[in-house]
Design a protein around this motif. Structure first.
Motif, PDB file in Angstrom:
ATOM      1  N   GLU A   8      -0.423  11.793   0.148  1.00  0.00           N
ATOM      2  CA  GLU A   8       0.083  12.008   1.350  1.00  0.00           C
ATOM      3  C   GLU A   8       1.459  11.089   1.561  1.00  0.00           C
ATOM      4  O   GLU A   8       1.417  10.121   0.954  1.00  0.00           O
ATOM      5  N   PRO A   9       2.351  11.410   2.535  1.00  0.00           N
ATOM      6  CA  PRO A   9       3.493  10.626   2.745  1.00  0.00           C
ATOM      7  C   PRO A   9       2.967   9.196   3.148  1.00  0.00           C
ATOM      8  O   PRO A   9       2.382   9.297   4.079  1.00  0.00           O
ATOM      9  N   CYS A  10       3.781   8.242   2.808  1.00  0.00           N
ATOM     10  CA  CYS A  10       3.429   6.905   3.418  1.00  0.00           C
ATOM     11  C   CYS A  10       4.869   6.493   4.391  1.00  0.00           C
ATOM     12  O   CYS A  10       5.756   7.147   4.203  1.00  0.00           O
ATOM     13  N   MET A  11       4.510   5.507   5.231  1.00  0.00           N
ATOM     14  CA  MET A  11       5.716   5.319   6.042  1.00  0.00           C
ATOM     15  C   MET A  11       6.890   4.541   5.120  1.00  0.00           C
ATOM     16  O   MET A  11       6.614   4.130   4.293  1.00  0.00           O
ATOM     17  N   GLU A  12       7.923   4.967   5.682  1.00  0.00           N
ATOM     18  CA  GLU A  12       9.139   4.458   5.005  1.00  0.00           C
ATOM     19  C   GLU A  12       9.130   2.934   4.646  1.00  0.00           C
ATOM     20  O   GLU A  12       9.776   2.506   3.495  1.00  0.00           O
ATOM     21  N   ASP A  13       8.764   2.223   5.424  1.00  0.00           N
ATOM     22  CA  ASP A  13       8.705   0.794   5.391  1.00  0.00           C
ATOM     23  C   ASP A  13       7.536  -0.056   4.625  1.00  0.00           C
ATOM     24  O   ASP A  13       7.411  -0.965   4.659  1.00  0.00           O
ATOM     25  N   SER A  14       6.772   0.931   4.098  1.00  0.00           N
ATOM     26  CA  SER A  14       5.657   0.457   3.431  1.00  0.00           C
ATOM     27  C   SER A  14       5.952   0.210   2.047  1.00  0.00           C
ATOM     28  O   SER A  14       7.107   0.316   1.503  1.00  0.00           O
ATOM     29  N   LEU A  15       5.104  -0.687   1.254  1.00  0.00           N
ATOM     30  CA  LEU A  15       5.210  -1.056   0.187  1.00  0.00           C
ATOM     31  C   LEU A  15       4.895   0.050  -0.920  1.00  0.00           C
ATOM     32  O   LEU A  15       3.873   0.840  -0.625  1.00  0.00           O
ATOM     33  N   GLU A  16       5.352   0.159  -2.020  1.00  0.00           N
ATOM     34  CA  GLU A  16       5.229   1.222  -3.013  1.00  0.00           C
ATOM     35  C   GLU A  16       3.920   0.823  -4.000  1.00  0.00           C
ATOM     36  O   GLU A  16       3.495   1.668  -4.501  1.00  0.00           O
ATOM     37  N   THR A  17       3.850  -0.623  -4.098  1.00  0.00           N
ATOM     38  CA  THR A  17       2.888  -1.148  -5.136  1.00  0.00           C
ATOM     39  C   THR A  17       2.318  -2.456  -4.547  1.00  0.00           C
ATOM     40  O   THR A  17       2.919  -2.983  -3.761  1.00  0.00           O
ATOM     41  N   TYR A  18       1.052  -2.806  -4.988  1.00  0.00           N
ATOM     42  CA  TYR A  18       0.681  -4.012  -4.782  1.00  0.00           C
ATOM     43  C   TYR A  18       0.466  -4.810  -5.983  1.00  0.00           C
ATOM     44  O   TYR A  18       0.019  -4.156  -7.151  1.00  0.00           O
ATOM     45  N   HIS A  19       0.788  -5.930  -6.125  1.00  0.00           N
ATOM     46  CA  HIS A  19       0.598  -6.955  -7.069  1.00  0.00           C
ATOM     47  C   HIS A  19       0.182  -8.287  -6.656  1.00  0.00           C
ATOM     48  O   HIS A  19       0.681  -8.761  -6.015  1.00  0.00           O
ATOM     49  N   PRO A  20      -1.233  -8.443  -6.942  1.00  0.00           N
ATOM     50  CA  PRO A  20      -1.628  -9.823  -6.381  1.00  0.00           C
ATOM     51  C   PRO A  20      -1.379 -11.081  -6.779  1.00  0.00           C
ATOM     52  O   PRO A  20      -1.521 -11.937  -6.261  1.00  0.00           O
TER      53      PRO A  20
END
Length: 122
Positions: A8-20
């Motif tokens: 599903e599309p994510c919010m424009e200002d969201s992060l595309e990846t997570y790196h701990p």
């Protein structure tokens, strides 16, 4: 535009990846939907081929700690900084804080006391 794990599309200002090992931008992190945050953490652990008994529970704990950091919880920030100064990388420090959180939650659910809601207990 980023796409969630479910496609599903994510919010424009969201992060595309997570790196701990890297601190997510607090504003972008908090602007995301909670489920999207969890999905990013799950995806990261899957990409790293980390074997976990419960990927979602593990991701939820990560997200709670990241949320506390993004909301500038000073106790959590100081603890994370101290653990990293003592030699843990950011991911291991998140796990250490998350472990205390998980124990606290288990205690609240299984051995409730009157002072469970106190921040000092956590």
């Amino acid at each position: 535009m980023a796409v969630s794990r479910q496609g599903e599309p994510c919010m424009e200002d969201s992060l595309e990846t997570y790196h701990p090992l890297r601190t997510p931008d607090p504003e972008a992190w908090l602007a995301m939907d909670e489920q999207e945050r969890i999905a990013l953490v799950e995806l990261r652990h899957e990409d790293e081929r980390v074997e976990l008994d419960n990927v979602t529970l593990h991701a939820v704990i990560h997200v709670i700690v990241e949320n506390q950091l993004a909301m500038q919880d000073e106790d959590v920030r100081q603890t994370l900084d101290r653990l990293m100064a003592e030699g843990l990388d950011r991911h291991d420090a998140l796990h250490a804080v998350g472990s205390v959180l998980a124990e606290h939650l288990w205690g609240v659910m299984n051995e409730p006391t009157e002072d469970d809601a106190s921040p000092e207990r956590y």
